[in-house]
Design a protein around this motif. Structure first.
Motif, PDB file in Angstrom:
ATOM      1  N   ALA A 197      14.743  17.538   0.973  1.00  0.00           N
ATOM      2  CA  ALA A 197      14.910  16.580  -0.121  1.00  0.00           C
ATOM      3  C   ALA A 197      14.787  15.149   0.378  1.00  0.00           C
ATOM      4  N   GLN A 198      15.357  14.903   1.568  1.00  0.00           N
ATOM      5  CA  GLN A 198      15.266  13.558   2.133  1.00  0.00           C
ATOM      6  C   GLN A 198      13.807  13.215   2.475  1.00  0.00           C
ATOM      7  N   GLN A 199      13.069  14.175   2.997  1.00  0.00           N
ATOM      8  CA  GLN A 199      11.661  13.928   3.314  1.00  0.00           C
ATOM      9  C   GLN A 199      10.836  13.688   2.045  1.00  0.00           C
ATOM     10  N   HIS A 200      11.144  14.410   0.956  1.00  0.00           N
ATOM     11  CA  HIS A 200      10.408  14.225  -0.305  1.00  0.00           C
ATOM     12  C   HIS A 200      10.622  12.824  -0.863  1.00  0.00           C
ATOM     13  N   ILE A 201      11.869  12.356  -0.876  1.00  0.00           N
ATOM     14  CA  ILE A 201      12.118  11.025  -1.412  1.00  0.00           C
ATOM     15  C   ILE A 201      11.510   9.959  -0.518  1.00  0.00           C
ATOM     16  N   GLU A 202      11.505  10.205   0.778  1.00  0.00           N
ATOM     17  CA  GLU A 202      10.871   9.250   1.682  1.00  0.00           C
ATOM     18  C   GLU A 202       9.353   9.235   1.482  1.00  0.00           C
ATOM     19  N   SER A 203       8.728  10.391   1.237  1.00  0.00           N
ATOM     20  CA  SER A 203       7.291  10.448   0.983  1.00  0.00           C
ATOM     21  C   SER A 203       6.947   9.721  -0.315  1.00  0.00           C
ATOM     22  N   SER A 204       7.753   9.912  -1.357  1.00  0.00           N
ATOM     23  CA  SER A 204       7.520   9.211  -2.616  1.00  0.00           C
ATOM     24  C   SER A 204       7.650   7.711  -2.442  1.00  0.00           C
ATOM     25  N   TRP A 205       8.587   7.314  -1.611  1.00  0.00           N
ATOM     26  CA  TRP A 205       8.769   5.877  -1.342  1.00  0.00           C
ATOM     27  C   TRP A 205       7.571   5.302  -0.592  1.00  0.00           C
ATOM     28  N   LYS A 206       7.047   6.054   0.339  1.00  0.00           N
ATOM     29  CA  LYS A 206       5.877   5.580   1.080  1.00  0.00           C
ATOM     30  C   LYS A 206       4.658   5.452   0.160  1.00  0.00           C
ATOM     31  N   GLN A 207       4.489   6.404  -0.760  1.00  0.00           N
ATOM     32  CA  GLN A 207       3.377   6.334  -1.705  1.00  0.00           C
ATOM     33  C   GLN A 207       3.521   5.128  -2.619  1.00  0.00           C
ATOM     34  N   LEU A 208       4.753   4.848  -3.039  1.00  0.00           N
ATOM     35  CA  LEU A 208       4.986   3.670  -3.867  1.00  0.00           C
ATOM     36  C   LEU A 208       4.649   2.397  -3.111  1.00  0.00           C
ATOM     37  N   GLU A 209       5.050   2.326  -1.879  1.00  0.00           N
ATOM     38  CA  GLU A 209       4.764   1.137  -1.077  1.00  0.00           C
ATOM     39  C   GLU A 209       3.264   0.978  -0.878  1.00  0.00           C
ATOM     40  N   SER A 210       2.550   2.091  -0.678  1.00  0.00           N
ATOM     41  CA  SER A 210       1.098   2.009  -0.475  1.00  0.00           C
ATOM     42  C   SER A 210       0.382   1.499  -1.734  1.00  0.00           C
ATOM     43  N   SER A 211       0.739   2.051  -2.893  1.00  0.00           N
ATOM     44  CA  SER A 211       0.112   1.594  -4.132  1.00  0.00           C
ATOM     45  C   SER A 211       0.475   0.151  -4.442  1.00  0.00           C
ATOM     46  N   LYS A 212       1.660  -0.248  -4.084  1.00  0.00           N
ATOM     47  CA  LYS A 212       2.081  -1.629  -4.315  1.00  0.00           C
ATOM     48  C   LYS A 212       1.268  -2.592  -3.469  1.00  0.00           C
ATOM     49  N   ARG A 213       1.082  -2.272  -2.202  1.00  0.00           N
ATOM     50  CA  ARG A 213       0.292  -3.141  -1.328  1.00  0.00           C
ATOM     51  C   ARG A 213      -1.178  -3.195  -1.785  1.00  0.00           C
ATOM     52  N   ARG A 214      -1.706  -2.032  -2.209  1.00  0.00           N
ATOM     53  CA  ARG A 214      -3.090  -2.019  -2.690  1.00  0.00           C
ATOM     54  C   ARG A 214      -3.252  -2.864  -3.954  1.00  0.00           C
ATOM     55  N   TYR A 215      -2.319  -2.780  -4.844  1.00  0.00           N
ATOM     56  CA  TYR A 215      -2.358  -3.580  -6.063  1.00  0.00           C
ATOM     57  C   TYR A 215      -2.243  -5.064  -5.730  1.00  0.00           C
ATOM     58  N   GLU A 216      -1.409  -5.388  -4.792  1.00  0.00           N
ATOM     59  CA  GLU A 216      -1.275  -6.792  -4.395  1.00  0.00           C
ATOM     60  C   GLU A 216      -2.582  -7.300  -3.790  1.00  0.00           C
ATOM     61  N   ARG A 217      -3.220  -6.478  -2.949  1.00  0.00           N
ATOM     62  CA  ARG A 217      -4.478  -6.889  -2.327  1.00  0.00           C
ATOM     63  C   ARG A 217      -5.595  -7.068  -3.365  1.00  0.00           C
ATOM     64  N   ASP A 218      -5.723  -6.134  -4.316  1.00  0.00           N
ATOM     65  CA  ASP A 218      -6.755  -6.215  -5.334  1.00  0.00           C
ATOM     66  C   ASP A 218      -6.549  -7.424  -6.243  1.00  0.00           C
ATOM     67  N   CYS A 219      -5.308  -7.725  -6.523  1.00  0.00           N
ATOM     68  CA  CYS A 219      -5.041  -8.891  -7.358  1.00  0.00           C
ATOM     69  C   CYS A 219      -5.461 -10.188  -6.660  1.00  0.00           C
ATOM     70  N   LYS A 220      -5.202 -10.273  -5.386  1.00  0.00           N
ATOM     71  CA  LYS A 220      -5.589 -11.469  -4.650  1.00  0.00           C
ATOM     72  C   LYS A 220      -7.112 -11.584  -4.579  1.00  0.00           C
ATOM     73  N   GLU A 221      -7.812 -10.495  -4.356  1.00  0.00           N
ATOM     74  CA  GLU A 221      -9.270 -10.525  -4.293  1.00  0.00           C
ATOM     75  C   GLU A 221      -9.871 -10.873  -5.664  1.00  0.00           C
ATOM     76  N   ALA A 222      -9.321 -10.342  -6.742  1.00  0.00           N
ATOM     77  CA  ALA A 222      -9.827 -10.665  -8.084  1.00  0.00           C
ATOM     78  C   ALA A 222      -9.605 -12.135  -8.401  1.00  0.00           C
ATOM     79  N   GLU A 223      -8.473 -12.674  -7.982  1.00  0.00           N
ATOM     80  CA  GLU A 223      -8.191 -14.084  -8.222  1.00  0.00           C
ATOM     81  C   GLU A 223      -9.167 -14.967  -7.457  1.00  0.00           C
TER      82      GLU A 223
END
Length: 597
Positions: A123-149
């Motif tokens: 269970a601890q590994q699952h929540i940590e994996s979900s957290w890592k996926q959230l962090e990855s999508s967040k960084r990608r969204y931040e990068r795409d927003c900066k490039e679009a701007e």
């Protein structure tokens, strides 16, 4: 009070893992304790059986089956065997009900704990994996927003300059679309993580931790049950053990001395009559004696030389101090105010009823030198110095007592200072309760008070001894020397006392000089108290000591019931005086402050 580890310890996964591991270690340690207890009980039972077998009566000894004391001892040994059997039963119950069961349960507990914590880690590994996926999508969204701007900024600059920038505008639109897709992915990952996190902390963790809590409570209950079973197993054997002890008591009470002595008569009685009187056979008609006076004297002197081999190996004064004791009742105390007339009363202890000294010493001379020394030293009263220092000369005793008084005064002063400090501290606590509890000082104050009382009593007692010593020093010049205690030969006077001429005494000194070195280190008997003479007494017989009225003496031996007390004037003068003529003050280290008047 209810508690739930899943809700209250949701963030203590590592600590719970350590705690449950320590609980299993405790269970294994308790199992080892019971196992060692089983080994001790088995070893005790084995030793008891061996002891009983070792002392059990032999079959070929008929005497041991005839006397009640032997039968009682055999019954006691049988009960010891039964006691050993009960100890073996106790060890067997502890081993089967506790040791084996706890060992099996420990293995099951380890397996269950491993499963629970594996689920927790997944269970601890699952929540940590979900957290890592959230962090990855967040960084990608931040990068795409900066490039679009940045692409939009370039497209706007081209429009201002009114140049052809179709390609730049298309790039800016593509960046905008990529940023919008990244935003959608980020929102999706965020919603998924929040859903996983809520499920983790509100569903999975409470269930897993509750299972771990249930497992821990079962372990504790199992320890409690094991302790209860241990106590019950031991309680079950106590009635049998009590029965064995009762049987031993009955065996002891079944001993019949009169019956056993009657058995001795039955076994050894011959039935013959005692022999009759022997008739006198007269040989005087054929006897021809011719014994000269010189021959008789030579034989008498030779016999005295042989008898003197029994004289002891101590000096004469030490010998009489150890062996001379009056055997007749002491004289009664004088009834008149001036009891001087009673000094020479006919009730003074005569020596005629005493057994010969040679007869009293024959047993000592028949033993070895080491045994003789131990025998004579065994009559001393203790090995430590008396509390009143009466074993010392008067002047040394006075100095010793004065030093002790000074030391006690210093200790009293220190205790008083400590008492004053405690009293001041109590006053401070009473004025300012926040600084401390005044009642907590009461035990210490009571202890200091008791110490002061004990030291003051000791000081008064030592001062009394010091005053007695000072009075003894002042009266030392008026003391009279004791009556003669010279060692006499075996020739007796008409009244039964032993006498010896000067030549015999010189012969004894020469015979005993070779033994003096062996016991030169013998110290006098220690004093057990002091006494004050109430009447004058003139010790005219051997073993007694003369004294004047009001004289202070040291007591070295109490009255044994014959009315005489052994006293000492100094290291060289000892003897017996009537107990009714003195007032005795025993030390506190002896049987108590008993006073004879």
């Amino acid at each position: 009070m209810s508690c739930n580890w899943g809700t209250e310890l949701w963030d203590q996964f590592e600590n719970l893992e350590k705690h449950t591991s320590w609980g299993i270690d405790f269970l294994e340690r308790y199992t080892k304790f019971v196992k060692e207890r089983v080994d001790i009980e088995l070893s005790y039972a084995k030793q008891i059986r061996n002891l009983s077998k070792k002392y059990y009566p032999k079959r070929n000894r008929e005497d041991e089956s005839r006397y009640t004391w032997c039968l009682a001892f055999a019954a006691t040994l049988q009960q010891l065997n039964e006691l050993a059997a009960q100890k073996e039963d106790l060890a067997e119950n502890l081993n089967s009900q506790i040791v084996c069961e706890l060992a099996r349960y420990t293995q099951e507990l380890k397996t269950e704990r491993k499963t629970h914590f594996q689920d927790g880690r997944r269970a601890q590994q699952h929540i940590e994996s979900s957290w890592k996926q959230l962090e990855s999508s967040k960084r990608r969204y931040e990068r795409d927003c900066k490039e679009a701007e940045r692409a939009q900024h370039i497209s706007d600059r081209i429009d201002v300059e009114k140049t052809d920038g179709e390609k730049t505008r298309q790039t800016a639109q593509q960046k905008q679309q990529a940023a919008e897709e990244s935003r959608k992915d980020y929102v999706t990952s965020l919603n998924q993580f929040n859903q996983d996190q809520h499920q983790h902390y509100h569903t999975l963790v409470p269930v897993i931790y509750q299972r771990i809590q249930d497992m821990e409570e079962r372990r504790i209950e199992r320890v409690s049950e094991a302790m209860r079973l241990s106590a019950e197993a031991e309680r079950k054997v106590y009635p049998v053990l009590s029965h064995c002890l009762d049987a031993m008591m009955d065996a002891a009470e079944s001993i019949q001395p009169r019956k056993d002595t009657r058995h001795v008569v039955d076994v050894y009685k011959t039935g013959f009559d005692p022999p009759g009187d022997i008739e006198f056979e007269d040989y005087s008609a054929t006897m021809r004696r011719s014994i000269s006076e010189s021959s008789y004297l030579n034989n008498r002197a030779e016999g005295r030389r042989h008898s003197r081999k029994l004289w002891p190996f101590l000096r004469k004064n030490k010998l009489l101090n150890l062996l001379s004791s009056p055997r007749q009742p002491p004289p009664p105390p004088p009834t008149s105010p001036s009891p001087g007339a009673a000094v020479n009363s006919p009730h003074s202890p005569p020596t005629s009823s005493r057994e010969p000294i040679t007869q009293r010493l024959s047993d000592l001379m028949s033993s070895s030198s080491k045994t003789r020394k131990q025998c004579l030293r065994s009559i001393k009263r203790g090995v430590s110095s008396p509390a009143d220092c009466s074993h010392l000369p008067p002047e040394q005793r006075r100095k010793k007592l004065q030093i002790r008084i000074n030391n006690i005064n210093q200790e009293i002063q220190r205790e008083k200072e400590q008492r004053d400090a405690l009293l001041k501290m109590r006053e401070v606590y009473e004025r300012s309760p926040q600084m401390g509890d005044a009642g907590s000082l009461e035990p210490r104050l009571e202890e200091v008070k008791q110490n002061l009382q004990k030291m003051e009593e000791e000081l008064r007692r030592i001062q009394v001894w010091l005053s007695e010593t000072d009075s003894g020093l002042s009266d030392h010049s008026s003391r009279r020397q004791g009556g003669g205690c010279g060692l006499n030969s075996q020739a007796t006077t008409p009244d039964g006392s032993y006498t010896e001429d000067h030549n015999a005494e010189l012969h004894f000194k020469s015979r005993s000089s070779e033994f003096d070195d062996e016991f030169d280190d013998e110290e006098p008997l220690p004093s057990i108290g002091t006494c004050k003479s109430l009447y004058p007494f003139q010790g005219q017989n051997e073993g007694t000591l003369s004294m004047v009225e009001g004289e202070l003496l040291s007591v070295v031996e109490e009255d044994k019931g014959d009315g005489w007390t052994r006293v000492r004037r100094n290291l060289e003068e000892e003897g017996y005086v009537p107990t009714s003529y003195i007032k005795i003050f025993l030390d506190s280290s002896t049987k108590g402050a008993v006073t004879y008047i």
